[in-house]
Design a protein around this motif. Structure first.
Motif, PDB file in Angstrom:
ATOM      1  N   LYS A 216     -15.600   3.037  -7.519  1.00 21.72           N
ATOM      2  CA  LYS A 216     -14.652   3.706  -8.402  1.00 21.72           C
ATOM      3  C   LYS A 216     -14.450   2.916  -9.701  1.00 21.72           C
ATOM      4  O   LYS A 216     -14.345   3.494 -10.795  1.00 21.72           O
ATOM      5  CB  LYS A 216     -13.315   3.902  -7.680  1.00 21.72           C
ATOM      6  CG  LYS A 216     -13.353   4.912  -6.540  1.00 21.72           C
ATOM      7  CD  LYS A 216     -12.022   4.969  -5.806  1.00 21.72           C
ATOM      8  CE  LYS A 216     -12.067   5.876  -4.597  1.00 21.72           C
ATOM      9  NZ  LYS A 216     -12.233   7.293  -4.948  1.00 21.72           N
TER      10      LYS A 216
ATOM     11  N   SER B 189       0.830  -1.203   0.000  1.00 20.14           N
ATOM     12  CA  SER B 189       0.000   0.000   0.000  1.00 20.14           C
ATOM     13  C   SER B 189       0.868   1.259   0.000  1.00 20.14           C
ATOM     14  O   SER B 189       0.533   2.270  -0.632  1.00 20.14           O
ATOM     15  CB  SER B 189      -0.916   0.002   1.225  1.00 20.14           C
ATOM     16  OG  SER B 189      -1.849  -1.048   1.155  1.00 20.14           O
TER      17      SER B 189
ATOM     18  N   LEU C 250      -6.473   8.531  -6.471  1.00 22.23           N
ATOM     19  CA  LEU C 250      -6.420   7.100  -6.163  1.00 22.23           C
ATOM     20  C   LEU C 250      -5.237   6.778  -5.266  1.00 22.23           C
ATOM     21  O   LEU C 250      -5.340   5.933  -4.367  1.00 22.23           O
ATOM     22  CB  LEU C 250      -6.322   6.287  -7.462  1.00 22.23           C
ATOM     23  CG  LEU C 250      -7.608   6.177  -8.293  1.00 22.23           C
ATOM     24  CD1 LEU C 250      -7.315   5.495  -9.621  1.00 22.23           C
ATOM     25  CD2 LEU C 250      -8.683   5.422  -7.530  1.00 22.23           C
TER      26      LEU C 250
ATOM     27  N   TRP D  85      -6.197   7.831  -1.819  1.00 28.25           N
ATOM     28  CA  TRP D  85      -7.229   6.934  -1.301  1.00 28.25           C
ATOM     29  C   TRP D  85      -6.653   5.577  -0.944  1.00 28.25           C
ATOM     30  O   TRP D  85      -7.076   4.943   0.012  1.00 28.25           O
ATOM     31  CB  TRP D  85      -8.331   6.799  -2.347  1.00 28.25           C
ATOM     32  CG  TRP D  85      -9.378   5.806  -1.989  1.00 28.25           C
ATOM     33  CD1 TRP D  85     -10.356   5.935  -1.041  1.00 28.25           C
ATOM     34  CD2 TRP D  85      -9.538   4.503  -2.549  1.00 28.25           C
ATOM     35  NE1 TRP D  85     -11.117   4.788  -0.991  1.00 28.25           N
ATOM     36  CE2 TRP D  85     -10.633   3.901  -1.905  1.00 28.25           C
ATOM     37  CE3 TRP D  85      -8.861   3.801  -3.538  1.00 28.25           C
ATOM     38  CZ2 TRP D  85     -11.073   2.632  -2.222  1.00 28.25           C
ATOM     39  CZ3 TRP D  85      -9.292   2.527  -3.866  1.00 28.25           C
ATOM     40  CH2 TRP D  85     -10.395   1.954  -3.205  1.00 28.25           C
ATOM     41  N   ALA D  86      -5.649   5.132  -1.691  1.00 28.21           N
ATOM     42  CA  ALA D  86      -5.030   3.840  -1.418  1.00 28.21           C
ATOM     43  C   ALA D  86      -4.376   3.801  -0.042  1.00 28.21           C
ATOM     44  O   ALA D  86      -4.220   2.740   0.556  1.00 28.21           O
ATOM     45  CB  ALA D  86      -3.991   3.521  -2.489  1.00 28.21           C
TER      46      ALA D  86
ATOM     47  N   VAL E  54      -6.762  -1.530  -6.767  1.00 24.00           N
ATOM     48  CA  VAL E  54      -6.371  -0.130  -6.958  1.00 24.00           C
ATOM     49  C   VAL E  54      -5.281  -0.030  -8.021  1.00 24.00           C
ATOM     50  O   VAL E  54      -5.303   0.867  -8.879  1.00 24.00           O
ATOM     51  CB  VAL E  54      -5.872   0.493  -5.638  1.00 24.00           C
ATOM     52  CG1 VAL E  54      -5.520   1.959  -5.861  1.00 24.00           C
ATOM     53  CG2 VAL E  54      -6.924   0.379  -4.555  1.00 24.00           C
TER      54      VAL E  54
ATOM     55  N   GLY F 285     -13.918   1.154  -3.468  1.00 21.42           N
ATOM     56  CA  GLY F 285     -13.115   0.737  -4.621  1.00 21.42           C
ATOM     57  C   GLY F 285     -13.969   0.187  -5.741  1.00 21.42           C
ATOM     58  O   GLY F 285     -13.744   0.476  -6.926  1.00 21.42           O
TER      59      GLY F 285
END
Length: 287
Positions: A230, A136, A276, A279-280, A178, A227
């Motif tokens: 999205k 991550s 993104l 957000w990840a 992601v 997710g």
């Protein structure tokens, strides 16, 4: 509440034990008996975890730091102390991620892996969690190749260890989702998120013989729902996206969680690469 109960017990070690700065323990930790030191460390670690379960991440940092000071005062820690220290390191790394202190988060994750490897726990779920968090981290740094490589290797390891029915496995599938979103492989991303949500749901629906460890799945499930939404937006399936986001908000409302300031809820429809990446890094289920 758990926080109040743990705070009261900590006060038995001193009126300010629950508010003491970690640095105040550095000079006295070695003077404490082993039993007292471990008991206090357990209480501080539990208090930090309780704050996490209540999504009070900033409040969790001080007790976690105190726990680490107490645990690291022992030059020959037991296996239990290694596990406790690794747990505190993993939780603190999450705090640094949320606070935008990525390099500090990376440093703590590496330290956690060293602790686990040196104690013979390099092939446990603790180590898997640390490496998943590293994936991550790389994703947040826009290092897509390394993030994807680490995540895929973890999937292979967890399949080998028969951990494919755990929330940790779902988390790694989400990281892969992601990565695929950023790479433009939207249908593959959708599949990863849907598979991950199925794993979490199956875990939640299990017939537990004692109170189920489900609290730590909450943020993960919301994150995966976002997710999926999205992915649907990227696929121009806007009705499905709206359903996914509504499910996410309904889950948070039902559980009385205030994630207003969380990256999980921040501009859920934004699928630009930078958004993104932020957000990840959103804090989801801690370990």
């Amino acid at each position: 509440t758990r926080v109040a109960l743990l705070t009261d017990v900590l006060k038995s070690y001193g009126a300010d034990a629950h508010t003491a700065e970690p640095s105040a323990l550095e000079n006295v930790a070695r003077e404490l008996s082993a039993s007292v030191r471990i008991q206090r460390a357990q209480l501080d670690l539990s208090l930090g975890e309780a704050y996490f379960d209540g999504l009070q991440y900033a409040e969790a940092e001080r007790p976690l730091s105190r726990a680490r000071v107490l645990l690291e005062a022992n030059e020959n820690p037991s296996l239990v102390e290694h596990v406790m220290n690794a747990t505190a390191l993993l939780l603190q790394s999450k705090i640094h991620v949320v606070s935008g202190r990525s390099e500090k988060a990376h440093s703590l994750l590496v330290r956690a892996l060293v602790v686990l490897t040196n104690s013979g726990m390099g092939e446990t779920m603790y180590a898997v969690s640390a490496v998943a968090n590293l994936s991550s981290y790389y994703l947040g740094q826009r290092d897509l190749e390394r993030a994807s490589s680490v995540a895929q290797e973890l999937i292979n390891v967890m399949n080998f260890l028969a951990f494919e029915d755990t929330p940790e496995y779902a988390d790694i599938l989400g990281v892969l989702g992601v990565t695929q979103l950023v790479l433009g492989n939207f249908s593959i991303a959708q599949e990863h998120f849907e598979q991950a949500l199925q794993v979490v749901q199956a875990w939640t629906d299990r017939a537990w013989r004692k109170p189920a460890p489900l609290q730590r799945c909450v943020e993960l499930e919301l994150w995966l729902q976002a997710g999926l939404g999205k992915a649907f937006i990227a696929l121009e399936r806007h009705t499905d996206a709206a359903t996914a986001f509504e499910s996410m908000r309904a889950s948070a409302s039902r559980l009385k969680l205030d994630l207003t300031n969380s990256e999980i809820f921040a501009n859920p429809e934004d699928i630009e690469p930078d958004a993104l990446a932020r957000w990840a890094r959103a804090l989801r289920h801690p370990f």
